[in-house]
Design a protein around this motif. Structure first.
Motif, PDB file in Angstrom:
ATOM      1  N   TYR A 106      -1.808   6.811   3.098  1.00  0.00           N
ATOM      2  CA  TYR A 106      -1.657   8.234   2.769  1.00  0.00           C
ATOM      3  C   TYR A 106      -2.943   9.031   2.994  1.00  0.00           C
ATOM      4  CZ  TYR A 106       2.587   6.490   0.574  1.00  0.00           C
ATOM      5  OH  TYR A 106       3.803   5.882   0.337  1.00  0.00           O
ATOM      6  N   ASP A 107      -4.034   8.359   3.313  1.00  0.00           N
ATOM      7  CA  ASP A 107      -5.307   9.035   3.554  1.00  0.00           C
ATOM      8  C   ASP A 107      -5.379   9.532   4.995  1.00  0.00           C
ATOM      9  OD1 ASP A 107      -5.865   8.313   0.991  1.00  0.00           O
ATOM     10  OD2 ASP A 107      -7.320   6.748   1.503  1.00  0.00           O
ATOM     11  N   GLU A 108      -6.185  10.557   5.238  1.00  0.00           N
ATOM     12  CA  GLU A 108      -6.303  11.115   6.581  1.00  0.00           C
ATOM     13  C   GLU A 108      -6.982  10.145   7.568  1.00  0.00           C
ATOM     14  OE1 GLU A 108      -5.285  13.798   8.323  1.00  0.00           O
ATOM     15  OE2 GLU A 108      -3.939  14.141   6.645  1.00  0.00           O
ATOM     16  N   GLN A 109      -8.059   9.504   7.157  1.00  0.00           N
ATOM     17  CA  GLN A 109      -8.787   8.554   8.016  1.00  0.00           C
ATOM     18  C   GLN A 109      -9.015   9.123   9.435  1.00  0.00           C
ATOM     19  OE1 GLN A 109      -7.818   4.256   7.516  1.00  0.00           O
ATOM     20  NE2 GLN A 109      -5.957   4.959   6.499  1.00  0.00           N
ATOM     21  N   PRO A 121       3.590   9.040   4.317  1.00  0.00           N
ATOM     22  CA  PRO A 121       2.429   8.345   4.898  1.00  0.00           C
ATOM     23  C   PRO A 121       2.061   8.870   6.278  1.00  0.00           C
ATOM     24  CG  PRO A 121       4.390   6.987   5.071  1.00  0.00           C
ATOM     25  CD  PRO A 121       4.766   8.165   4.216  1.00  0.00           C
ATOM     26  N   LYS A 122       0.795   8.744   6.590  1.00  0.00           N
ATOM     27  CA  LYS A 122       0.329   9.051   7.935  1.00  0.00           C
ATOM     28  C   LYS A 122       0.336   7.805   8.808  1.00  0.00           C
ATOM     29  CE  LYS A 122      -3.362  11.326  10.518  1.00  0.00           C
ATOM     30  NZ  LYS A 122      -4.518  12.231  10.436  1.00  0.00           N
ATOM     31  N   ARG A 161       5.078  14.080   7.730  1.00  0.00           N
ATOM     32  CA  ARG A 161       3.665  14.359   7.438  1.00  0.00           C
ATOM     33  C   ARG A 161       3.308  15.795   7.814  1.00  0.00           C
ATOM     34  NH1 ARG A 161      -0.281  11.565   4.365  1.00  0.00           N
ATOM     35  NH2 ARG A 161      -2.328  12.285   5.052  1.00  0.00           N
ATOM     36  N   ARG A 162       3.762  16.225   8.971  1.00  0.00           N
ATOM     37  CA  ARG A 162       3.432  17.593   9.405  1.00  0.00           C
ATOM     38  C   ARG A 162       4.156  18.647   8.584  1.00  0.00           C
ATOM     39  NH1 ARG A 162       2.889  17.900  15.990  1.00  0.00           N
ATOM     40  NH2 ARG A 162       1.515  16.087  16.267  1.00  0.00           N
ATOM     41  N   ALA A 197       0.826  -1.212   0.000  1.00  0.00           N
ATOM     42  CA  ALA A 197       0.000   0.000   0.000  1.00  0.00           C
ATOM     43  C   ALA A 197       0.860   1.261   0.000  1.00  0.00           C
ATOM     44  CB  ALA A 197      -0.934  -0.007   1.205  1.00  0.00           C
ATOM     45  N   LEU A 198       2.047   1.182   0.588  1.00  0.00           N
ATOM     46  CA  LEU A 198       2.970   2.315   0.574  1.00  0.00           C
ATOM     47  C   LEU A 198       3.609   2.512  -0.800  1.00  0.00           C
ATOM     48  CD1 LEU A 198       4.736   1.737   4.012  1.00  0.00           C
ATOM     49  CD2 LEU A 198       3.386   3.757   3.389  1.00  0.00           C
TER      50      LEU A 198
END
Length: 494
Positions: free
Chosen positions: A468-471, A433-434, A377-378, A150-151
């Motif tokens: 990579y989605d916020e979820q 990625p988150k 990410r930030r 997925a990454l």
């Protein structure tokens, strides 16, 4: 999971089993040893779709018997392959599939795919082992195989995970499990080392021709096909390791028998993703000398490629050709790493000072032991316009003055290419990625599954398949690890 029923697998599974057409010097035909009282722990819908299977394939009445080692479907040709290798830099001699059984090779809508059980009992290559895998390590491999895919990193896949109450002795008594793995090929550097070391040049040539003809056909048209094979593996490996470094992945046991000839991440043992950024991080508790520490992975990959080159020398014959192929690593790896770093920083152009900007950012992370995934990410929330555009990422650092000095340089760099915050954030979120498989998240899922509750394994899989989605509903999975996570130790024992 529901009670099994007759689901519809694709009509007439096409087992082509090309590796089984090689001479039996390459393998031994074996039968898996079934797990008693098996239960489904989890299945990967994404892996099933890669095979062209429906997502409820596992509900077929025969599926649990097949993937717990009790039965074979028509067309499967079970075998265990022989290979050798260097372990921790020392020649280990003959190894082989000591607890893995190759079930066959399927023709799928996305190309051929080999299917393998890991943990299905003794084979002729088990040496002193029992041929089993424990639930703890099997959950880690199942989750990380699918998380890495997925990454966007090249990897073997995991189709399903089956558990059993069968006791298995490691440091303590644990319970057994089987992971079903998928890959276009499970051939490793160690397969070539085996036939070179044992003075079997015909078998070595047959294996190299097999890999070229079926997996890397572009090498056949080159003036020196075996040197082209080596160079292709060098390039793929260099690209792979650059991706590991970019995402903060530590393999943990980069022996030559754990290196894929196709440049895939293979054999998820004592792996780990960085929490606090530490270039010298050692994820494998058994690696007392730090041979496979995070920052040494590129160096070790090149060492392993030299071992592969040595194994291929009876075919390449020309030392200069082999050295030229190996030298490719020294250009491909830094170029790949720099390309990935620029993307992670949201840079669209190239400037001479980018390497220094990147190095200084990583030095800041290391100095304050900042969380690697959170920091990147930030950083995507950084603004070139706002008065306090660095707020979300600044708070991760204790040395605020050093961070502000770097942030000023970064802001000027972004302004020089007229970077727009919203566009840059979207681009950075696609590469930073988150959600990663942090050790403590795996540990929570393992403890629950060991108590008979598999829901967390499945829930965590769903989160990791959208890294990579916020979820927002799963925000807790992206938080800093708890203090107790520092006491988690992973080793070669599985």
């Amino acid at each position: 999971m529901d009670v099994p029923h007759e689901s519809s697998l694709p009509a007439g599974l096409r087992w082509i089993n090309r590796y089984a057409t090689l001479d039996e010097v390459f393998y031994t035909r074996v039968r898996p040893q079934g797990l008693p009282e098996p239960r489904w722990v989890a299945t990967s819908d994404a892996a099933a779709q890669a095979l062209g299977w429906p997502t409820d394939w596992w509900a077929n009445a025969e599926a649990l018997a097949v993937f717990s080692g009790h039965a074979l479907w028509p067309g499967m040709d079970a075998l265990a392959t022989v290979y050798s290798g260097h372990q921790f830099g020392v020649w280990a001699g003959q190894l082989g599939d000591g607890r893995a059984v190759w079930l066959g090779e399927l023709l799928t809508p996305h190309g051929s795919m080999e299917v393998q059980l890991k943990g299905s009992g003794k084979t002729p290559y088990s040496r002193m082992g029992d041929g089993r895998a424990v639930l703890r390590s099997s959950i880690r491999e199942f989750l990380c195989s699918e998380a890495m895919h997925a990454l966007g990193l090249p990897t073997t896949r995991a189709l399903c995970l089956v558990a059993s109450p069968l006791p298995v002795l490691r440091e303590t008594v644990e319970t057994a499990a089987i992971v079903t793995r998928l890959a276009p090929s499970f051939v490793r550097f160690g397969h070539f080392e085996h036939f070179c070391h044992h003075g079997q040049p015909q078998a070595l040539r047959r294996l190299a021709d097999f890999v070229i003809d079926h997996h890397l056909p572009e090498c056949r048209d080159q003036p020196h096909p075996y040197a082209a094979l080596l160079e292709t593996v060098v390039r793929r490996t260099a690209e792979l390791v650059a991706q590991w470094q970019a995402v903060g992945f530590c393999h943990g046991v980069l022996n030559t028998d754990n290196m894929s000839i196709l440049g895939l991440t293979i054999d998820y043992g004592p792996f780990g993703f960085l929490d606090a950024y530490d270039p010298a991080h050692i994820c494998n508790h058994s690696d007392t000398q730090g041979r496979y520490s995070y920052h040494r992975q590129p160096q070790i990959a090149l060492w392993n490629l030299h071992a592969l080159a040595q194994a291929l020398m009876p075919l390449i014959e020309d030392t200069d050709l082999a050295l030229a192929a190996l030298e490719t690593f020294r250009s491909v790896y830094p170029q790949a790493w720099m390309r990935l770093m620029r993307a992670k920083l949201g840079l669209r152009s190239q400037e001479e000072g980018d390497a220094e900007l990147i190095d200084d950012w990583l030095s800041l992370l290391a100095r304050d032991r900042v969380d690697h995934t959170l920091a990147w990410r930030r950083l995507g929330r950084f603004s070139v316009d706002a008065t306090d555009g660095a707020g979300p990422v600044r708070e991760l650092f204790t040395d605020r003055q050093a961070f502000e000095a770097w942030a000023s340089r970064y802001r000027q760099r972004l302004l020089r290419e007229s970077s727009h915050d919203a566009e840059r954030r979207a681009a950075m979120d696609r590469v930073n990625p988150k959600y990663i498989l942090r050790n403590h998240l795996a540990e929570i899922a393992i403890r629950k599954a060991q108590a008979g509750d598999d829901d967390e394994v499945r829930r965590l899989l769903r989160v990791l398949q959208r890294p990579y989605d916020e979820q927002p509903e799963h925000e807790a999975y992206a938080a800093l690890p708890p203090e107790w996570a520092q006491s988690i130790e992973v080793s070669c024992s599985s």
